[in-house]
Design a protein around this motif. Sequence first.
Motif: not given
Length: 318
Positions: A139-156
Motif C-alpha cells: 500500500y506504499g511506504e508511509t507509516i500508515p501504509a506500512l502498518v496496513k501492509g504489515m497486517w496484510h503480509a502477516h495475516i490478511g
Amino acid sequence: MTATSLPPESTVTAAPAPVRGTLGGDSQSLRERVALGFFIGVPFIALVAAVPVLWGWGLTWTDLIIAVVMYAISGHGITVGFHRLFTHSSFRAAKALRVVLAIAGSLAVQGPVIRWVADHRKHHRYSDRDGDPHSPWRYGETIPALVKGMWHAHIGWLFNVEQTNQQQYAPDLLKDRAIVRVSRAFPWLVLASLLLPAAVGGLVTWSWQGALTAFFWGSLVRVALLHHTTWSINSICHAVGSRPFRSRDRSGNVWWLAVLSMGESWHNLHHSDPTAARHGVLRGQIDSSARIIWVFEKLGWVRDVRWPSPERIAMKSA
C-alpha cells in the motif's frame, strides 16, 4: 521446478479445469474463510492465554517435550519440505521421504502442500512488486501504509477470495499422485495434528488433565507460535533486517527469529539465491533446516543438494 524457472505469465495459455490438488482450487469459499479464521483465531487466543496459564499452573516437562517435538516436526516439515524441497527444489529426495515431509509440513496447519507451494512460488516471481501475494509494501511506504501492509503480509492475504492458480505455479506437484493425496488429506492431517499431543499427554500421565494440558501447549500454543513465526518471514523479514546480499526486493535477515524459524529468517540470502539449500551462510547464522538436509544427505536419503559454494556466496554479496 523452481520459482525462477516458471514460464513468463504471458506465455501461459488457458488450461482446462485444473486438477484439484488442494481444497478450494483457485478460489476460496466463505466456508473455507470461516474455517481459516477459526484455526487462526483459536490457537492465537491460546497463545495469548499461555502467559497467565504458565504463571498460574505452570508447564510440565511432559507438555514441554510434546510441544517442542511437535513444533520441530511440523516446523521442519514446512522449512525443509514445503519450502526448500517442494517450492525450490533445493535437493532431490526419495519418494518415501517426500511423502513424509509433505505430511510433516501439513501438521503445521498452514494449508495443503500444493496451495502453499503455489503461493510461495508466486511470491518469488513478484517479490515486493505488484502481484506479490503478501508484500508489506503493497500500500506504499508511509507509516500508515506500512502498518496496513504489515497486517496484510502477516495475516490478511490468507483471506483473499482469489487464490493462486495451482496449475500455473505448481504443475509438477499436481502430476505427483502421492503429493496430491497428501494435499487432499489436509483436513484429516489437521485433526491428527491437534489430537496427537492430547493422546500422547493422556497416555503418558494416564489422566484427562494430562491430555488437556498437552492439547493446550502441544496443539494450540504450538500451532499459533509456528503460524506467527512463519508469517513473520512474510511481514517482518520484508520490512526490516540486514541485507548483506544483492536481491531485487526488500528481503532482510532478522537474527532473533532464526531459531524459531529454523533458519528461514536469514531471508536476504534466500531471495538472492532461492534454490540454495542453506539460508544461514555467514558465520554464526544458525540454520537447523540446512543441518537436517545435511544429515539426510549423509544417510543417502537425498541427493543433488544445492549447497551454496563460497564462490557463489561471494558473487551474491552486496
